[in-house]
Design a protein around this motif. Structure first.
Motif, PDB file in Angstrom:
ATOM      1  N   GLY A  65      41.706  38.136  34.312  1.00  0.00           N
ATOM      2  CA  GLY A  65      41.462  39.541  34.443  1.00  0.00           C
ATOM      3  C   GLY A  65      40.767  40.459  33.368  1.00  0.00           C
ATOM      4  N   ALA A  66      41.315  40.135  32.314  1.00  0.00           N
ATOM      5  CA  ALA A  66      41.003  40.911  31.138  1.00  0.00           C
ATOM      6  C   ALA A  66      39.378  40.628  30.829  1.00  0.00           C
ATOM      7  CB  ALA A  66      42.025  40.884  29.708  1.00  0.00           C
ATOM      8  N   ALA A  67      39.167  39.411  30.688  1.00  0.00           N
ATOM      9  CA  ALA A  67      37.848  38.919  30.532  1.00  0.00           C
ATOM     10  C   ALA A  67      36.893  39.470  31.323  1.00  0.00           C
ATOM     11  CB  ALA A  67      37.876  37.179  30.580  1.00  0.00           C
ATOM     12  N   ALA A  68      37.247  39.198  32.480  1.00  0.00           N
ATOM     13  CA  ALA A  68      36.496  40.017  33.603  1.00  0.00           C
ATOM     14  C   ALA A  68      36.180  41.267  33.296  1.00  0.00           C
ATOM     15  CB  ALA A  68      37.004  39.564  35.093  1.00  0.00           C
TER      16      ALA A  68
ATOM     17  N   ALA B  46      39.002  45.497  43.041  1.00  0.00           N
ATOM     18  CA  ALA B  46      39.903  44.873  43.787  1.00  0.00           C
ATOM     19  C   ALA B  46      40.089  43.573  43.393  1.00  0.00           C
ATOM     20  CB  ALA B  46      39.287  44.853  45.317  1.00  0.00           C
ATOM     21  N   CYS B  47      41.433  42.924  43.316  1.00  0.00           N
ATOM     22  CA  CYS B  47      41.637  41.708  43.131  1.00  0.00           C
ATOM     23  C   CYS B  47      41.848  41.092  44.447  1.00  0.00           C
ATOM     24  CB  CYS B  47      42.880  41.547  42.213  1.00  0.00           C
ATOM     25  SG  CYS B  47      42.588  42.395  40.522  1.00  0.00           S
ATOM     26  N   VAL B  48      40.908  40.277  44.712  1.00  0.00           N
ATOM     27  CA  VAL B  48      41.084  39.656  46.315  1.00  0.00           C
ATOM     28  C   VAL B  48      41.780  38.213  46.246  1.00  0.00           C
ATOM     29  CG1 VAL B  48      39.290  40.934  46.933  1.00  0.00           C
ATOM     30  CG2 VAL B  48      38.946  38.532  46.594  1.00  0.00           C
ATOM     31  N   PRO B  49      42.439  37.902  47.185  1.00  0.00           N
ATOM     32  CA  PRO B  49      43.423  36.596  47.319  1.00  0.00           C
ATOM     33  C   PRO B  49      42.754  35.338  47.751  1.00  0.00           C
ATOM     34  CG  PRO B  49      43.472  37.593  49.305  1.00  0.00           C
ATOM     35  CD  PRO B  49      42.702  38.281  48.641  1.00  0.00           C
ATOM     36  N   VAL B  50      43.447  34.434  47.693  1.00  0.00           N
ATOM     37  CA  VAL B  50      42.940  33.160  48.408  1.00  0.00           C
ATOM     38  C   VAL B  50      43.919  33.176  49.780  1.00  0.00           C
ATOM     39  CG1 VAL B  50      43.127  30.602  48.507  1.00  0.00           C
ATOM     40  CG2 VAL B  50      42.622  31.719  46.136  1.00  0.00           C
ATOM     41  N   GLY B  51      42.981  32.922  50.925  1.00  0.00           N
ATOM     42  CA  GLY B  51      43.577  33.138  52.236  1.00  0.00           C
ATOM     43  C   GLY B  51      42.522  33.850  52.971  1.00  0.00           C
ATOM     44  N   CYS B  52      42.724  34.205  54.105  1.00  0.00           N
ATOM     45  CA  CYS B  52      41.683  34.883  54.897  1.00  0.00           C
ATOM     46  C   CYS B  52      40.785  35.887  54.295  1.00  0.00           C
ATOM     47  CB  CYS B  52      42.304  35.435  56.288  1.00  0.00           C
ATOM     48  SG  CYS B  52      42.778  34.124  57.457  1.00  0.00           S
ATOM     49  N   ALA B  53      41.591  36.969  53.484  1.00  0.00           N
ATOM     50  CA  ALA B  53      40.934  37.929  52.720  1.00  0.00           C
ATOM     51  C   ALA B  53      39.989  37.525  51.596  1.00  0.00           C
ATOM     52  CB  ALA B  53      41.907  38.983  52.452  1.00  0.00           C
ATOM     53  N   VAL B  54      39.811  35.929  51.404  1.00  0.00           N
ATOM     54  CA  VAL B  54      38.985  35.835  50.084  1.00  0.00           C
ATOM     55  C   VAL B  54      37.922  36.128  50.009  1.00  0.00           C
ATOM     56  CG1 VAL B  54      38.255  33.660  51.242  1.00  0.00           C
ATOM     57  CG2 VAL B  54      38.542  33.721  48.671  1.00  0.00           C
ATOM     58  N   PHE B  55      37.241  36.632  51.047  1.00  0.00           N
ATOM     59  CA  PHE B  55      35.789  37.263  51.115  1.00  0.00           C
ATOM     60  C   PHE B  55      35.943  38.741  51.378  1.00  0.00           C
ATOM     61  CE2 PHE B  55      34.553  33.104  52.948  1.00  0.00           C
ATOM     62  CZ  PHE B  55      33.862  32.629  51.867  1.00  0.00           C
ATOM     63  N   ALA B  56      37.191  39.209  51.071  1.00  0.00           N
ATOM     64  CA  ALA B  56      37.148  40.744  51.003  1.00  0.00           C
ATOM     65  C   ALA B  56      36.249  41.531  50.017  1.00  0.00           C
ATOM     66  CB  ALA B  56      38.681  41.325  50.738  1.00  0.00           C
ATOM     67  N   ALA B  64      34.959  43.875  42.242  1.00  0.00           N
ATOM     68  CA  ALA B  64      36.063  42.999  42.809  1.00  0.00           C
ATOM     69  C   ALA B  64      35.964  41.576  42.117  1.00  0.00           C
ATOM     70  CB  ALA B  64      35.878  42.552  44.323  1.00  0.00           C
ATOM     71  N   ILE B  65      37.168  41.034  42.187  1.00  0.00           N
ATOM     72  CA  ILE B  65      37.407  39.718  41.432  1.00  0.00           C
ATOM     73  C   ILE B  65      38.014  38.868  42.422  1.00  0.00           C
ATOM     74  CG2 ILE B  65      39.278  40.290  40.047  1.00  0.00           C
ATOM     75  CD1 ILE B  65      38.323  38.135  38.112  1.00  0.00           C
ATOM     76  N   GLN B  66      37.631  37.309  42.534  1.00  0.00           N
ATOM     77  CA  GLN B  66      38.265  36.672  43.453  1.00  0.00           C
ATOM     78  C   GLN B  66      39.232  35.794  42.646  1.00  0.00           C
ATOM     79  OE1 GLN B  66      34.938  34.114  44.870  1.00  0.00           O
ATOM     80  NE2 GLN B  66      35.064  35.273  46.843  1.00  0.00           N
ATOM     81  N   CYS B  67      40.538  35.867  43.002  1.00  0.00           N
ATOM     82  CA  CYS B  67      41.615  35.448  42.000  1.00  0.00           C
ATOM     83  C   CYS B  67      41.989  33.917  42.380  1.00  0.00           C
ATOM     84  CB  CYS B  67      42.976  36.300  42.202  1.00  0.00           C
ATOM     85  SG  CYS B  67      42.454  38.035  41.592  1.00  0.00           S
ATOM     86  N   ALA B  68      42.730  33.500  41.535  1.00  0.00           N
ATOM     87  CA  ALA B  68      43.598  32.373  41.844  1.00  0.00           C
ATOM     88  C   ALA B  68      44.573  32.506  42.717  1.00  0.00           C
ATOM     89  CB  ALA B  68      44.350  31.396  40.595  1.00  0.00           C
ATOM     90  N   HIS B  69      45.190  31.605  43.628  1.00  0.00           N
ATOM     91  CA  HIS B  69      45.921  31.804  44.704  1.00  0.00           C
ATOM     92  C   HIS B  69      47.291  32.227  44.182  1.00  0.00           C
ATOM     93  CE1 HIS B  69      47.426  31.270  48.713  1.00  0.00           C
ATOM     94  NE2 HIS B  69      47.825  29.927  48.683  1.00  0.00           N
ATOM     95  N   GLY B  70      47.753  33.356  44.675  1.00  0.00           N
ATOM     96  CA  GLY B  70      48.677  33.935  44.224  1.00  0.00           C
ATOM     97  C   GLY B  70      48.950  34.835  42.829  1.00  0.00           C
ATOM     98  N   ARG B  71      48.014  34.660  42.231  1.00  0.00           N
ATOM     99  CA  ARG B  71      47.678  35.430  40.622  1.00  0.00           C
ATOM    100  C   ARG B  71      47.069  36.675  40.513  1.00  0.00           C
ATOM    101  NH1 ARG B  71      50.836  31.102  40.973  1.00  0.00           N
ATOM    102  NH2 ARG B  71      49.943  29.167  40.733  1.00  0.00           N
ATOM    103  N   ALA B  72      46.676  37.182  41.979  1.00  0.00           N
ATOM    104  CA  ALA B  72      46.326  38.515  41.625  1.00  0.00           C
ATOM    105  C   ALA B  72      47.100  39.529  41.103  1.00  0.00           C
ATOM    106  CB  ALA B  72      45.897  39.141  43.079  1.00  0.00           C
ATOM    107  N   PRO B  73      48.588  39.577  41.147  1.00  0.00           N
ATOM    108  CA  PRO B  73      49.057  40.657  40.134  1.00  0.00           C
ATOM    109  C   PRO B  73      48.571  40.313  38.904  1.00  0.00           C
ATOM    110  CG  PRO B  73      50.440  39.786  42.114  1.00  0.00           C
ATOM    111  CD  PRO B  73      49.352  38.737  42.061  1.00  0.00           C
ATOM    112  N   ALA B  74      48.936  39.225  38.453  1.00  0.00           N
ATOM    113  CA  ALA B  74      48.472  38.773  36.963  1.00  0.00           C
ATOM    114  C   ALA B  74      47.145  39.138  36.577  1.00  0.00           C
ATOM    115  CB  ALA B  74      48.726  37.300  36.849  1.00  0.00           C
ATOM    116  N   THR B  75      46.194  38.939  37.440  1.00  0.00           N
ATOM    117  CA  THR B  75      44.785  39.218  37.043  1.00  0.00           C
ATOM    118  C   THR B  75      44.555  40.772  37.094  1.00  0.00           C
ATOM    119  OG1 THR B  75      44.109  37.052  38.041  1.00  0.00           O
ATOM    120  CG2 THR B  75      42.249  38.882  37.856  1.00  0.00           C
TER     121      THR B  75
END
Lengths: 352, 250, 186
Positions: A65-68, B46-56, B64-75
């Motif tokens: 995230g921070a890099a992005a 927006a941090c978007v997830p893995v799942g149906c909303a991956v193309f949000a 926006a950024i596409q995150c690793a599965h489950g890691r959106a809160p960290a990103t």
């Protein structure tokens, strides 16, 4: 700046700050815990941010995230923790984002030991995440070199848009040596025009990781490899130690190369024509160095703190696997000078 | 002639890929409308997830950024710490948030990260084709629990809003639904409030949306709405679980 | 002297690591290359703590000393037993004789042995064993001469910064006691 005596783990933290890094996300693990400890107190003093993450997995995704978001960002860990970070490293790589990851390696596999090791060579150099990608891997052999490489790692990461791993070990992390900090940024570091900053009045930025169409995904991979070609051409680095007249060459990096250097002193005193080719970059592997010295080297003596993970790269670089012999210690042990000297004598068989 | 209604500019003109009767489209629009009404589209990430909303990220007309599965809160944590003045949100489904990403959501909430999480709870894995989710109701059929979820074998569903409400870090937690016009109105209020609290820097904000997945539930869209009313909401009651702005007013 | 290698070893808390740090600092301030390489991990807790210090005019190879140590400083018996064989011919073995005793024939011929009753000396001068390590360091510097004796003052000002400066006079006194003891009992 005058030299100061610093522990490797603290020195790499200071190096990051000197190179303009203001964000660290990490998790404690022996033998690198002094990195987060140091940065937890030092980053706030320069307006930076330290977050102790809930896990290495979370830490590397915070780095993502921070890099992005356009920041210079660091995480550090030791072997099992780096294994946990592999998912995020792959994402960062796929998104062509710059980030620096320090690995103060310990013995493995699994929980392993906390003593120094070099058995993460494959994980770092061959890539421990899924997919076609490379990490740039820098291998310091002293605290000063760790400092210099951490600083340069940020520049390399920004130049090429890639994660850079500084692959040291617990001994370099725990050891104190005199260091000085002279960060001079490289020329030509591109602006981060792609960063997530909120679109403001301009175009929005999207950092993607999913490419659903195989042709698009393949094309994306090719674009990554165009960057890798440039790195291969520009970034190979090595040290040639007493190689001018050498007929035998140790190949060794990091802490193992320190032992080898002392062993060479003993062997040279007995008249052996032996030196060392020390890779400072493990990816790109210093192919050019082998092309330069190969004509007069009879054997390459690969010395590592692993079961020989670098050997295939040495064999590939010299294009003759029969010229490569190996001696190593693993599981947290450092080879002794005596065993390196004896191994070399056995290989050279009195050939002075 | 005066314009009395137009589509929010915070969504792109790309056609949504979601199935008929899926709630994602409604929630996307509510998020977008709230940001536009707050004049925060320019600041949103927006941090978007893995799942149906991956193309949000194809639909949200902001960074926006596409995150690793489950890691959106960290990103999201990484982004918000770099840009504390931006509006950072995660948009996650139940597999992403309540299964593989449980650790990340709990700790982002516990740290009081000043981000907003929109949690779509439809009790099933949509993108991968109807497997059991951490929020699948007891007895509810899934392709990995064909006879229906048996708590003795498959364990019990998680009530995430209630769990997170036990923490000190969150500033606002509400569970809403979008199965009736009234619920949609309430959902928009909740999302707006969460974003406003983020803007004030008061803490972590979380809106759970009890949603539908007609395709993987094997129901028509209308029947799916009824399932939400009759089965989902009784297990996942709607309401405010935490609101520090209300507590302050007491 | 081009390279000087020494191992400081004792129980955790005896100050082996900080003796090494002061020596390394003094040498660095003289412009020498130095490395200070500790053992680390659980063995440090209640077990033996040791640090390898190398001082050199040139680049340092192995920071880990496994042979030909110019000096071994043993603050207790387990450390003495562990490292006695690593001392080079002509090297020095500096022993805290209050806590460790060399057995007959345990040290190689040609090794200079210094028995320093550091705990007793510290107790008499300071009322406790806390500065025994600095007494030992003074003896080491006399015995092996790796640095100029004046450089220790510079090192103190770096190691005891700020509020810790008040510790310098006692540390300096202890160092000088050890140095004089080794000189008079060589």
């Amino acid at each position: 700046m005058a030299k100061v005596l610093m522990k490797g783990n603290e020195a790499v933290g200071k190096a990051a700050i000197e190179a303009g890094c203001r964000f660290f996300f990490g998790y404690p693990i022996t033998p690198q815990s002094e990195v987060p400890e140091y940065l937890s107190s030092e980053l706030p003093k320069v307006g930076g941010t330290f977050v102790q993450a809930e896990s290495e997995v979370a830490a590397i995704n915070m780095v993502y995230g921070a890099a992005a978001a356009g920041a210079r960002v660091l995480t550090s860990s030791s072997s099992p923790g780096i294994a946990l970070k592999q998912e995020g490293i792959g994402y960062i790589s796929n998104a062509s984002l710059p980030a620096v990851i320090i690995n103060m390696m310990r013995g493995g596999p699994g929980l392993g030991t906390i003593q120094p090791g070099q058995a993460d060579y494959n994980m770092a150099v061959k890539g421990g995440s899924n997919g076609d990608y490379h990490n740039v891997v820098l291998a310091p052999a002293s605290v000063q070199e760790a400092v210099d490489m951490v600083m340069d790692a940020f520049d390399i990461a920004d130049m090429y848009g890639t994660p850079v791993i500084v692959l040291a070990d617990g001994l370099i992390g725990q050891m104190m040596e005199p260091v000085e900090f002279n960060y001079v940024p490289r020329k030509g570091i591109p602006e981060k025009t792609w960063a997530l900053t909120g679109k403001g009045d301009g175009e929005r930025h999207v950092v993607k990781n999913l490419v659903i169409d195989p042709d698009d995904c393949e094309q994306w991979n090719h674009e990554h490899f165009e960057a890798y070609e440039k790195i291969l051409a520009n970034e190979q680095a090595w040290e040639e130690y007493l190689l001018d007249d050498a007929e035998y060459a140790f190949v060794s990096y990091g802490t193992a190369s320190r032992v080898v250097r002392t062993a060479i002193g003993y062997l040279r005193a007995e008249g052996y024509k032996i030196g060392m080719l020390r890779p400072k970059t493990l990816w790109p592997f210093p192919q050019k160095a082998f092309e330069k010295v190969d004509g007069h080297i009879k054997k390459y003596l690969d010395i590592e703190m692993s079961m020989g993970q670098m050997m295939p790269d040495v064999a590939y670089a010299c294009n003759d696997k029969n010229k490569v012999v190996f001696h190593g210690r693993t599981g947290g042990n450092v080879p002794t000078v005596d065993e390196v000297v004896e191994f070399a004598k056995k290989i050279m068989g009195g050939d002075k | 002639m005066a314009v009395v209604f137009e589509k929010t500019k915070a969504l792109t003109d790309v056609k949504l890929h979601y199935c008929p009767g899926c709630a994602h489209g409604i929630v996307h629009r509510l998020v977008a409308e709230c940001l536009e009404e707050m004049d925060e589209v320019k600041n949103a990430i927006a941090c978007v997830p893995v799942g149906c909303a991956v193309f949000a990220n194809n639909y949200f007309n902001f960074d926006a950024i596409q995150c690793a599965h489950g890691r959106a809160p960290a990103t999201a944590t990484g982004i918000k710490r770099v840009h504390p003045d931006k509006m950072v949100l995660t948009y996650q489904g139940d597999g992403d948030l309540a299964s593989i990403g449980t650790c990340e959501i709990v700790h982002a909430a516990a740290r009081g990260e000043k981000v907003t999480t929109i949690f779509i709870n439809n009790g099933i894995y949509g993108m991968t084709g109807g497997q059991m989710a951490p929020t699948t109701l007891p007895g509810m059929k899934a392709t990995t629990a064909k006879a229906g979820r048996d708590p003795k074998i498959n364990g019990n569903p998680l009530r995430v809003s209630e769990m997170l409400a036990t923490l000190t870090g969150p500033a606002y937690i509400e569970r809403v639904s979008v199965s009736t016009p009234a619920q949609v109105t309430q959902a928009k209020k909740a999302i707006k409030k969460a974003l406003e609290i983020q803007k004030q820097g008061l803490g972590f904000t979380f809106v759970e949306v009890v949603s539908t997945c007609p395709t993987n539930w094997g129901l028509t869209p209308v029947k799916a709405m009824e399932f939400v009313r009759d089965k989902m909401i009784p297990y996942y009651p709607l309401g405010v679980f935490k609101d520090i702005t209300a507590e302050e007013g007491k | 002297m081009s390279t000087f290698s020494t191992i400081f070893a004792g129980f955790g808390g005896q100050g082996a690591l900080s003796m090494g740090k002061i020596l390394a600092y003094a040498a660095m301030l003289e412009g020498k290359e130095v490395s200070w390489c500790p053992s680390y991990g659980p063995e440090m807790r209640g077990g033996t703590a040791n640090v390898n210090v190398i001082v050199s005019d040139e680049g340092i190879g192995s920071p880990v000393i496994t042979k030909d140590a110019d000096c071994v400083v043993a603050l207790n018996k387990p450390s003495l037993d562990k490292f006695v064989d690593i001392v080079a011919d002509g090297g020095a073995l500096v022993i805290n004789s209050d806590l460790a005793e060399l057995a007959d024939g345990q040290a190689k011929a040609g090794v200079k042995v210094y028995n320093v009753p550091a705990n007793k000396m510290a107790a008499e001068a300071f009322g406790g064993s806390k500065l025994a390590n600095l007494i030992m360091l003074g003896a080491v510097v006399y015995a092996t001469n790796p640095i100029k004796v004046e450089s220790i003052d510079d090192a103190f000002t770096h190691v005891f910064e700020g509020g810790k400066a008040k510790f310098i006079p006692d540390n300096k006194k202890a160092f000088e006691m050890g140095y004089e003891f080794a000189k008079n009992n060589a």
